[in-house]
Write a protein that holds these residues in place. Structure first.
Motif, short mmCIF file in Angstrom:
data_model
loop_
_atom_site.label_atom_id
_atom_site.label_comp_id
_atom_site.label_asym_id
_atom_site.label_seq_id
_atom_site.Cartn_x
_atom_site.Cartn_y
_atom_site.Cartn_z
N LEU A 168 100.63 15.92 69.45
CA LEU A 168 99.32 16.31 68.92
C LEU A 168 98.66 15.17 68.15
CD1 LEU A 168 100.18 19.94 67.80
CD2 LEU A 168 98.68 19.27 69.69
N MET A 169 99.43 14.44 67.38
CA MET A 169 98.85 13.33 66.64
C MET A 169 98.45 12.20 67.58
SD MET A 169 98.77 14.76 63.81
CE MET A 169 98.08 13.46 62.77
N ARG A 170 99.20 12.00 68.63
CA ARG A 170 98.86 10.96 69.62
C ARG A 170 97.57 11.34 70.36
NH1 ARG A 170 103.04 8.74 74.29
NH2 ARG A 170 101.52 7.58 75.55
N LEU A 171 97.43 12.59 70.74
CA LEU A 171 96.27 13.03 71.50
C LEU A 171 94.99 13.03 70.67
CD1 LEU A 171 97.69 15.99 73.61
CD2 LEU A 171 97.22 13.66 74.37
N THR A 172 95.13 13.17 69.35
CA THR A 172 93.95 13.28 68.48
C THR A 172 93.72 12.04 67.64
OG1 THR A 172 95.26 14.30 66.71
CG2 THR A 172 94.25 15.79 68.34
N ASP A 173 94.44 10.95 67.94
CA ASP A 173 94.33 9.73 67.14
C ASP A 173 94.56 10.02 65.66
OD1 ASP A 173 93.78 8.03 69.34
OD2 ASP A 173 91.67 8.63 69.30
N ASP A 174 95.58 10.82 65.40
CA ASP A 174 96.01 11.14 64.03
C ASP A 174 94.96 11.92 63.23
OD1 ASP A 174 98.53 9.92 64.29
OD2 ASP A 174 97.66 7.96 63.88
N ASP A 175 94.20 12.76 63.92
CA ASP A 175 93.22 13.61 63.25
C ASP A 175 93.86 14.98 63.01
OD1 ASP A 175 91.21 15.43 62.60
OD2 ASP A 175 89.73 14.49 63.90
N PRO A 176 94.25 15.29 61.78
CA PRO A 176 94.98 16.54 61.53
C PRO A 176 94.16 17.79 61.81
CG PRO A 176 94.41 15.45 59.46
CD PRO A 176 94.09 14.49 60.55
N GLU A 177 92.84 17.74 61.64
CA GLU A 177 92.02 18.92 61.90
C GLU A 177 92.01 19.26 63.39
OE1 GLU A 177 90.80 21.02 59.76
OE2 GLU A 177 91.66 19.80 58.15
N ARG A 178 91.80 18.25 64.22
CA ARG A 178 91.84 18.50 65.67
C ARG A 178 93.24 18.89 66.12
NH1 ARG A 178 90.50 14.11 69.38
NH2 ARG A 178 90.42 15.81 70.90
N ALA A 179 94.23 18.25 65.54
CA ALA A 179 95.61 18.58 65.90
C ALA A 179 95.94 20.02 65.54
CB ALA A 179 96.56 17.62 65.19
N ARG A 180 95.38 20.48 64.43
CA ARG A 180 95.62 21.87 63.99
C ARG A 180 95.05 22.86 65.00
NH1 ARG A 180 93.81 21.13 59.25
NH2 ARG A 180 95.84 20.63 58.33
N VAL A 181 93.84 22.58 65.49
CA VAL A 181 93.19 23.47 66.46
C VAL A 181 93.95 23.49 67.79
CG1 VAL A 181 91.11 23.81 67.85
CG2 VAL A 181 90.91 23.24 65.42
N ILE A 182 94.30 22.31 68.28
CA ILE A 182 95.01 22.23 69.56
C ILE A 182 96.40 22.86 69.42
CG2 ILE A 182 95.88 20.69 71.34
CD1 ILE A 182 93.68 18.71 70.53
N GLY A 183 97.04 22.58 68.30
CA GLY A 183 98.37 23.15 68.07
C GLY A 183 98.35 24.66 68.12
N ALA A 184 97.32 25.26 67.52
CA ALA A 184 97.22 26.72 67.53
C ALA A 184 97.15 27.25 68.95
CB ALA A 184 96.01 27.16 66.72
N ASP A 185 96.51 26.48 69.85
CA ASP A 185 96.34 26.95 71.23
C ASP A 185 97.64 26.88 72.02
OD1 ASP A 185 94.69 28.04 73.23
OD2 ASP A 185 94.47 26.08 74.17
N ILE A 186 98.56 26.02 71.62
CA ILE A 186 99.86 25.96 72.31
C ILE A 186 100.95 26.65 71.49
CG2 ILE A 186 99.27 23.88 73.60
CD1 ILE A 186 101.16 22.33 71.67
N SER A 199 104.95 30.77 72.13
CA SER A 199 104.39 29.48 72.50
C SER A 199 104.72 29.10 73.94
CB SER A 199 104.92 28.39 71.57
OG SER A 199 104.59 27.10 72.07
N VAL A 200 103.75 28.53 74.64
CA VAL A 200 103.97 28.07 76.01
C VAL A 200 105.03 26.97 76.06
CG1 VAL A 200 102.14 26.31 75.92
CG2 VAL A 200 102.79 27.31 78.12
N VAL A 201 105.23 26.26 74.96
CA VAL A 201 106.21 25.17 74.95
C VAL A 201 107.64 25.70 75.06
CG1 VAL A 201 107.13 23.26 73.56
CG2 VAL A 201 104.67 23.70 73.61
#
Length: 231
Positions: free
Chosen positions: A29-47, A60-62
């Motif tokens: 998540l940090m790699r995909l969002t360039d270390d943006d915790p807010e975006r990572a939080r949103v994407i994380g919630a979806d998985i 979780s799908v994971v």
């Protein structure tokens, strides 16, 4: 009927699920969002992953999904191709920290001394799966290693289980599928195998018991179960 082979899931069975995949999810998540915790939080919630507590939701799908299924979820949030996303997931999986559920080398060596065939069927990709087993020094102890991309299908379908039975020349009823999730146990049952549930993943005993011949705390208890006539 005696058990002549054991087919293991990997994550949550041979290795502790949380130690590996919580670190993996955070890194992805940090790699995909360039270390943006807010975006990572949103994407994380979806998985199904809480980036603040670094914990997975049980659904979780994971947990039981393939990298392809995780990619489908992530694709809604990031401008990567499916192929690029899958490469990132597999790269991070290959270097994710691994904590063995038990000391694997002596445990698996004992199973081989008993004359048992042993294999791995994971919904992870085969390359990182082999990397994890290589790091533990146990790849050579397995007769069969299958990932979601190995051509045998994915759990909960019985394909990987039936492929292991065919590879070892054994009837499915002489094999036990060992796993920490319903995907593992349903795959084993669909293949006509015995099923052993272990509690080193996310699922609890109450969830797993209806699909298992036995529920064990971890794989170290399997030899005693075998010695006691699988009862």
């Amino acid at each position: 009927m005696s058990i002549d082979a054991l087919l293991f899931d990997k994550d949550g069975t041979l290795f502790l699920f949380e130690a590996t995949w919580e670190s993996w999810a955070h890194a992805v998540l940090m790699r995909l969002t360039d270390d943006d915790p807010e975006r990572a939080r949103v994407i994380g919630a979806d998985i199904g992953f809480d980036i603040d507590s670094r914990q997975f939701h049980p659904a979780s799908v994971v947990i039981a999904g393939t990298p392809g299924e995780v990619v489908a979820q992530l694709r809604r949030h990031v401008a990567y191709t499916d192929a690029a996303l899958e490469t990132i997931l597999n790269e991070e999986a290959a270097i994710a920290p691994q904590v063995e559920a038990v000391a694997l080398a002596p445990f698996l060596t004992d199973l081989r001394r008993r004359g048992l065939k042993i294999g791995v069927a994971t919904n992870d990709a085969e390359r990182p799966a082999r990397a994890h087993l290589d790091a533990a020094g146990v790849t050579g102890l397995f007769d069969f290693i299958s990932g979601y991309d190995s051509g045998h299908g994915v759990k909960p379908a019985p394909g990987p289980c039936l492929a292991f039975a065919a590879a070892t020349g054994l009837a499915p009823e002489r094999v036990a599928m060992v796993g920490d999730s319903l995907h593992d146990l349903r795959a084993g049952r669909a293949a006509g195998m015995r099923t052993i549930a272990v509690l080193t993943g996310i699922a609890g005993a109450d969830e797993l018991a209806p699909f298992a011949d036995i529920v064990l705390d971890d794989i170290s208890h399997i030899p005693d179960w075998l010695d006691n006539g699988q009862t």
